[in-house]
Design a protein around this motif. Structure first.
Motif, short mmCIF file in Angstrom:
data_model
loop_
_atom_site.label_atom_id
_atom_site.label_comp_id
_atom_site.label_asym_id
_atom_site.label_seq_id
_atom_site.Cartn_x
_atom_site.Cartn_y
_atom_site.Cartn_z
N ALA A 1 -0.12 -31.40 -1.89
CA ALA A 1 0.91 -31.26 -2.92
C ALA A 1 0.30 -30.84 -4.26
O ALA A 1 0.94 -30.14 -5.04
CB ALA A 1 1.66 -32.58 -3.09
N MET A 2 -0.92 -31.25 -4.53
CA MET A 2 -1.56 -30.87 -5.79
C MET A 2 -2.14 -29.47 -5.74
O MET A 2 -2.24 -28.79 -6.76
CB MET A 2 -2.64 -31.88 -6.15
N VAL A 3 -2.54 -29.00 -4.55
CA VAL A 3 -3.13 -27.66 -4.44
C VAL A 3 -2.05 -26.58 -4.46
O VAL A 3 -2.30 -25.46 -4.90
CB VAL A 3 -4.03 -27.57 -3.19
N MET A 4 -0.85 -26.91 -4.02
CA MET A 4 0.21 -25.89 -3.97
C MET A 4 0.49 -25.23 -5.33
O MET A 4 0.62 -24.01 -5.39
CB MET A 4 1.49 -26.48 -3.37
N PRO A 5 0.60 -25.99 -6.44
CA PRO A 5 0.79 -25.30 -7.73
C PRO A 5 -0.40 -24.42 -8.11
O PRO A 5 -0.22 -23.38 -8.75
CB PRO A 5 0.95 -26.44 -8.74
N ILE A 6 -1.61 -24.81 -7.69
CA ILE A 6 -2.79 -24.00 -7.98
C ILE A 6 -2.70 -22.68 -7.22
O ILE A 6 -2.95 -21.60 -7.79
CB ILE A 6 -4.07 -24.76 -7.61
N VAL A 7 -2.32 -22.75 -5.96
CA VAL A 7 -2.16 -21.54 -5.14
C VAL A 7 -1.10 -20.64 -5.75
O VAL A 7 -1.28 -19.43 -5.87
CB VAL A 7 -1.80 -21.91 -3.68
N GLU A 8 -0.01 -21.25 -6.17
CA GLU A 8 1.09 -20.47 -6.76
C GLU A 8 0.64 -19.78 -8.05
O GLU A 8 0.97 -18.61 -8.28
CB GLU A 8 2.26 -21.40 -7.03
N ALA A 9 -0.14 -20.47 -8.88
CA ALA A 9 -0.61 -19.87 -10.13
C ALA A 9 -1.56 -18.71 -9.86
O ALA A 9 -1.47 -17.65 -10.51
CB ALA A 9 -1.31 -20.93 -10.99
N VAL A 10 -2.47 -18.86 -8.91
CA VAL A 10 -3.40 -17.78 -8.58
C VAL A 10 -2.66 -16.59 -8.01
O VAL A 10 -2.91 -15.44 -8.41
CB VAL A 10 -4.49 -18.28 -7.60
N LEU A 11 -1.73 -16.82 -7.10
CA LEU A 11 -0.97 -15.71 -6.52
C LEU A 11 -0.13 -14.99 -7.56
O LEU A 11 -0.05 -13.76 -7.55
CB LEU A 11 -0.08 -16.22 -5.38
N GLN A 12 0.48 -15.75 -8.47
CA GLN A 12 1.28 -15.12 -9.51
C GLN A 12 0.41 -14.23 -10.41
O GLN A 12 0.80 -13.12 -10.76
CB GLN A 12 1.99 -16.19 -10.35
N GLU A 13 -0.77 -14.72 -10.76
CA GLU A 13 -1.66 -13.91 -11.60
C GLU A 13 -2.20 -12.70 -10.85
O GLU A 13 -2.35 -11.63 -11.43
CB GLU A 13 -2.82 -14.77 -12.12
N LEU A 14 -2.46 -12.83 -9.55
CA LEU A 14 -2.89 -11.68 -8.77
C LEU A 14 -1.81 -10.61 -8.71
O LEU A 14 -2.09 -9.42 -8.84
CB LEU A 14 -3.28 -12.11 -7.36
N VAL A 15 -0.56 -11.04 -8.52
CA VAL A 15 0.55 -10.09 -8.48
C VAL A 15 0.71 -9.40 -9.84
O VAL A 15 0.86 -8.18 -9.91
CB VAL A 15 1.86 -10.81 -8.06
N ASN A 16 0.63 -10.18 -10.92
CA ASN A 16 0.76 -9.59 -12.26
C ASN A 16 -0.36 -8.61 -12.55
O ASN A 16 -0.13 -7.54 -13.11
CB ASN A 16 0.78 -10.69 -13.32
N ALA A 17 -1.59 -8.96 -12.17
CA ALA A 17 -2.72 -8.08 -12.41
C ALA A 17 -2.60 -6.80 -11.59
O ALA A 17 -2.92 -5.71 -12.06
CB ALA A 17 -4.03 -8.80 -12.09
N GLU A 18 -2.12 -6.92 -10.36
CA GLU A 18 -1.94 -5.75 -9.51
C GLU A 18 -0.87 -4.82 -10.09
O GLU A 18 -1.02 -3.60 -10.08
CB GLU A 18 -1.58 -6.19 -8.10
N GLU A 19 0.21 -5.40 -10.60
CA GLU A 19 1.26 -4.58 -11.22
C GLU A 19 0.74 -3.86 -12.45
O GLU A 19 1.07 -2.70 -12.68
CB GLU A 19 2.46 -5.45 -11.57
N GLU A 20 -0.09 -4.55 -13.24
CA GLU A 20 -0.68 -3.90 -14.42
C GLU A 20 -1.55 -2.73 -14.02
O GLU A 20 -1.53 -1.68 -14.66
CB GLU A 20 -1.50 -4.91 -15.22
N CYS A 21 -2.34 -2.90 -12.96
CA CYS A 21 -3.19 -1.81 -12.49
C CYS A 21 -2.36 -0.63 -12.01
O CYS A 21 -2.71 0.52 -12.26
CB CYS A 21 -4.10 -2.31 -11.38
N GLU A 22 -1.26 -0.91 -11.31
CA GLU A 22 -0.40 0.17 -10.83
C GLU A 22 0.24 0.92 -11.98
O GLU A 22 0.35 2.14 -11.96
CB GLU A 22 0.67 -0.40 -9.90
N VAL A 23 0.66 0.19 -13.02
CA VAL A 23 1.26 0.83 -14.18
C VAL A 23 0.24 1.71 -14.88
O VAL A 23 0.54 2.84 -15.28
CB VAL A 23 1.84 -0.23 -15.14
N ILE A 24 -0.97 1.21 -15.02
CA ILE A 24 -2.02 2.00 -15.68
C ILE A 24 -2.36 3.23 -14.86
O ILE A 24 -2.52 4.32 -15.39
CB ILE A 24 -3.28 1.12 -15.90
N THR A 25 -2.43 3.08 -13.54
CA THR A 25 -2.77 4.22 -12.68
C THR A 25 -1.65 5.25 -12.67
O THR A 25 -1.93 6.45 -12.70
CB THR A 25 -3.03 3.75 -11.24
#
Length: 147
Positions: free
Chosen positions: A96-120
């Motif tokens: 239960a404590m690791v799930m929010p950590i996983v969610e935060a990492v995945l959200q940041e990965l998605v955001n970073a990937e979207e930024e890279c796509e916009v830049i490209t």
């Protein structure tokens, strides 16, 4: 469509059983306060406090700093984080404590990937503007949670 919220409906027997003489109130209370029920309530409280104070995002930042955006290394970091938590907590509470950590990492990965796509797609050709996902992820997490 529910007339009562689920939490309120779950408490109805606690009031009606003693009222109609089905069970004593002490027997009903003993059924509601089993060890596993109290454990899960405690886990939910701890997980909510971890989310409230953004501890999960700080742990996620440290994990990404150590592992980068490599999936294998991120998985290893999640496993180590869960293992360390499992030393002091039950398996249910560590999950239960690791799930929010996983969610935060995945959200940041998605955001970073979207930024890279916009830049490209914007057609930028300089190496400074075409940063890898790993650097964008680290930079965005560092800006959100300094120190």
């Amino acid at each position: 469509m529910c007339l009562l919220p689920l939490g309120a409906a779950a408490l109805v027997p606690a009031f009606l059983y003693p009222l109609f003489g089905v069970m004593k109130s002490s027997e009903v209370a003993a059924e509601y306060f089993k060890n596993t029920t109290l454990l899960l309530m405690g886990v939910i409280c701890v997980a909510a406090s971890v989310e409230k104070w953004n501890l999960h995002k700080r742990i996620a930042l440290r994990m990404v700093m150590m592992a980068g955006a490599k999936p294998g290394m991120l998985l290893l970091c999640f496993m180590c984080c869960t293992t360390v938590l499992s030393m002091w907590l039950s398996n249910t509470s560590s999950t239960a404590m690791v799930m929010p950590i996983v969610e935060a990492v995945l959200q940041e990965l998605v955001n970073a990937e979207e930024e890279c796509e916009v830049i490209t797609t914007a057609g930028s050709t300089t190496a400074e503007e075409n940063k890898p996902i790993e650097k964008n992820l680290f930079f965005s997490l560092t800006l959100q949670f300094p120190g």
